[in-house]
Write a protein that holds these residues in place. Sequence first.
Motif, short mmCIF file in Angstrom:
data_model
loop_
_atom_site.label_atom_id
_atom_site.label_comp_id
_atom_site.label_asym_id
_atom_site.label_seq_id
_atom_site.Cartn_x
_atom_site.Cartn_y
_atom_site.Cartn_z
N VAL A 92 0.83 -1.21 0.00
CA VAL A 92 0.00 0.00 0.00
C VAL A 92 0.87 1.25 0.00
CG1 VAL A 92 -1.60 1.36 1.40
CG2 VAL A 92 -2.03 -1.07 1.03
N ASN A 93 1.94 1.25 0.78
CA ASN A 93 2.84 2.41 0.80
C ASN A 93 3.41 2.67 -0.59
OD1 ASN A 93 4.07 3.76 3.60
ND2 ASN A 93 2.86 1.90 3.93
N GLY A 94 3.83 1.61 -1.28
CA GLY A 94 4.36 1.79 -2.63
C GLY A 94 3.32 2.31 -3.59
N LEU A 95 2.09 1.79 -3.51
CA LEU A 95 1.03 2.24 -4.40
C LEU A 95 0.65 3.70 -4.10
CD1 LEU A 95 -1.33 -0.88 -4.49
CD2 LEU A 95 0.52 -0.27 -6.07
N MET A 96 0.69 4.08 -2.84
CA MET A 96 0.37 5.47 -2.49
C MET A 96 1.48 6.42 -2.95
SD MET A 96 -2.63 5.74 -1.18
CE MET A 96 -2.53 7.39 -0.45
N GLN A 97 2.73 5.99 -2.84
CA GLN A 97 3.82 6.82 -3.36
C GLN A 97 3.67 7.02 -4.87
OE1 GLN A 97 7.60 5.18 -2.17
NE2 GLN A 97 7.18 5.43 0.02
N ALA A 98 3.29 5.95 -5.57
CA ALA A 98 3.05 6.08 -7.01
C ALA A 98 1.85 6.96 -7.29
CB ALA A 98 2.85 4.68 -7.61
N ARG A 99 0.82 6.85 -6.46
CA ARG A 99 -0.37 7.70 -6.62
C ARG A 99 -0.01 9.17 -6.48
NH1 ARG A 99 -4.30 9.72 -2.90
NH2 ARG A 99 -6.42 9.81 -3.76
N ASP A 100 0.88 9.49 -5.54
CA ASP A 100 1.31 10.87 -5.37
C ASP A 100 2.02 11.39 -6.62
OD1 ASP A 100 0.25 11.10 -2.84
OD2 ASP A 100 2.16 10.84 -1.78
N ARG A 101 2.52 10.46 -7.43
CA ARG A 101 3.21 10.84 -8.68
C ARG A 101 2.32 10.64 -9.90
NH1 ARG A 101 9.01 7.86 -7.95
NH2 ARG A 101 9.19 8.51 -10.14
N GLY A 102 1.03 10.44 -9.66
CA GLY A 102 0.07 10.41 -10.76
C GLY A 102 -0.35 9.05 -11.24
N ALA A 103 0.22 7.97 -10.71
CA ALA A 103 -0.13 6.61 -11.14
C ALA A 103 -1.25 6.08 -10.24
CB ALA A 103 1.09 5.70 -11.07
N THR A 104 -2.48 6.13 -10.74
CA THR A 104 -3.64 5.80 -9.92
C THR A 104 -4.38 4.55 -10.38
OG1 THR A 104 -5.06 7.22 -11.26
CG2 THR A 104 -3.99 8.23 -9.34
N GLY A 105 -3.86 3.84 -11.38
CA GLY A 105 -4.63 2.76 -11.99
C GLY A 105 -4.32 1.36 -11.50
N THR A 106 -3.53 1.21 -10.45
CA THR A 106 -3.13 -0.12 -10.00
C THR A 106 -4.02 -0.60 -8.87
OG1 THR A 106 -0.83 0.36 -10.58
CG2 THR A 106 -1.22 -1.52 -9.13
N ARG A 107 -4.52 -1.83 -9.01
CA ARG A 107 -5.36 -2.44 -7.98
C ARG A 107 -4.51 -3.31 -7.06
NH1 ARG A 107 -9.55 -5.63 -11.65
NH2 ARG A 107 -7.54 -6.58 -12.17
N LEU A 108 -4.92 -3.38 -5.80
CA LEU A 108 -4.25 -4.21 -4.80
C LEU A 108 -4.97 -5.55 -4.67
CD1 LEU A 108 -2.37 -4.67 -2.29
CD2 LEU A 108 -4.17 -3.57 -0.93
N GLY A 109 -4.22 -6.64 -4.80
CA GLY A 109 -4.71 -7.97 -4.48
C GLY A 109 -4.01 -8.47 -3.23
N ILE A 110 -4.65 -9.41 -2.53
CA ILE A 110 -4.11 -9.90 -1.27
C ILE A 110 -4.15 -11.43 -1.25
CG2 ILE A 110 -4.47 -10.01 1.23
CD1 ILE A 110 -5.66 -7.20 1.08
N VAL A 111 -3.02 -12.03 -0.93
CA VAL A 111 -2.95 -13.43 -0.53
C VAL A 111 -2.40 -13.42 0.88
CG1 VAL A 111 -1.87 -15.69 -0.93
CG2 VAL A 111 -2.67 -14.32 -2.87
N GLY A 112 -3.28 -13.54 1.86
CA GLY A 112 -2.89 -13.41 3.26
C GLY A 112 -2.08 -14.61 3.72
N ALA A 113 -0.88 -14.34 4.22
CA ALA A 113 0.00 -15.42 4.65
C ALA A 113 0.86 -14.96 5.81
CB ALA A 113 0.88 -15.88 3.48
N GLY A 114 0.25 -14.27 6.76
CA GLY A 114 1.04 -13.67 7.82
C GLY A 114 0.61 -14.07 9.21
N THR A 115 1.21 -13.42 10.19
CA THR A 115 0.95 -13.74 11.59
C THR A 115 -0.46 -13.35 12.01
OG1 THR A 115 3.29 -13.42 12.09
CG2 THR A 115 1.77 -13.36 13.94
N GLY A 116 -0.89 -12.14 11.65
CA GLY A 116 -2.18 -11.67 12.13
C GLY A 116 -3.30 -11.74 11.11
N SER A 117 -3.01 -11.31 9.86
CA SER A 117 -4.01 -11.24 8.80
C SER A 117 -5.26 -10.47 9.25
CB SER A 117 -4.39 -12.64 8.30
OG SER A 117 -3.29 -13.26 7.68
#
Length: 316
Positions: A73-98
């Motif tokens: 999300v941080n990377g996508l938001m940094q790109a959004r600040d530079r005008g790149a707004t067309g990328t969708r986030l997908g999730i494959v949860g594989a962590g401690t908390g999820s």
Amino acid sequence: MRPLLIVNPRSSGGKTGRLFDEMLTPIRRILGDVDIVRTERPRHAVDLAREAALGGRETVVAVGGDGSISEVVNGLMQARDRGATGTRLGIVGAGTGSDLCKTLKLTRRLDSFCTAIANGHTRRLDVGRLSYETRDGQRADAFFVNVLSAGMSGVVVSLVNESSRVLGNTLAYSLASLRGLVRSRVGRVRCVTTLRGERREEEISTRMVGICNGRFFGAGMQLAPMAKLDDGVFDVIDLGAAPHIRFAAVSTGMYTGSHIRHPDVRHFQCDSIELTLLNRDVEQSFFLDVDGEPLGKLPIRVTLEPKAIEVLAPGD
């Protein structure tokens, strides 16, 4: 363009890295051809996601836990600040908390994660923009999508990250919570908030305060049962400054959400907030937990970016 999977092999105590080759067959059966890149260091996923979005990638999938998702999300938001707004986030949860997956109602099964991505249904989520102080005293900026908290929770998440998870994720958090409670101290915190242009300033005494976009944190605790990921406000939960034993009773109620009714607990909403620790002698017991990662310390300033990220997930 094929989806890009950003895989954190160290998530869930290294289990993701050990099992990922076995995960590829069902992933490809549902999603088709995918590109894969593995993170090599902390915050590497931020750079990978930013460059993918700036390069026009339509879908970036975070494979890992809440911290991995937050980095993407941080990377996508940094790109959004530079005008790149067309990328969708997908999730494959594989962590401690999820915990974000729980709020998004994503079932913790590999086929369910992949089906949610393949179905193409999206939701737009609010994101928190954060300015904070690193542990060595430098100013830094970041984003969060689920929960930012300060105080005892920051100690707990540091202990979890240092521990072995061979006995399970929930037990790891429970044991770390007991140790964190012993180390916790009461912070005197100046709190300045705004809500739809109305400003409020007060001083609070607390062992922990959470700024919540999502409902869950700490491997299933309902810190903010009322929170919604797309309602344009943060739900702030102040757990108060009770002595250790009473505070333990209050915080145990987070597993069911019943803590909200305790007289020591306060809840209010805002769309921006500043927190400053006034008794700096307790700052070693007052670190930040940012989407499950121990990122820094107070003072912080947080503002809400409404509907800033498009995530592939079922409808609310």
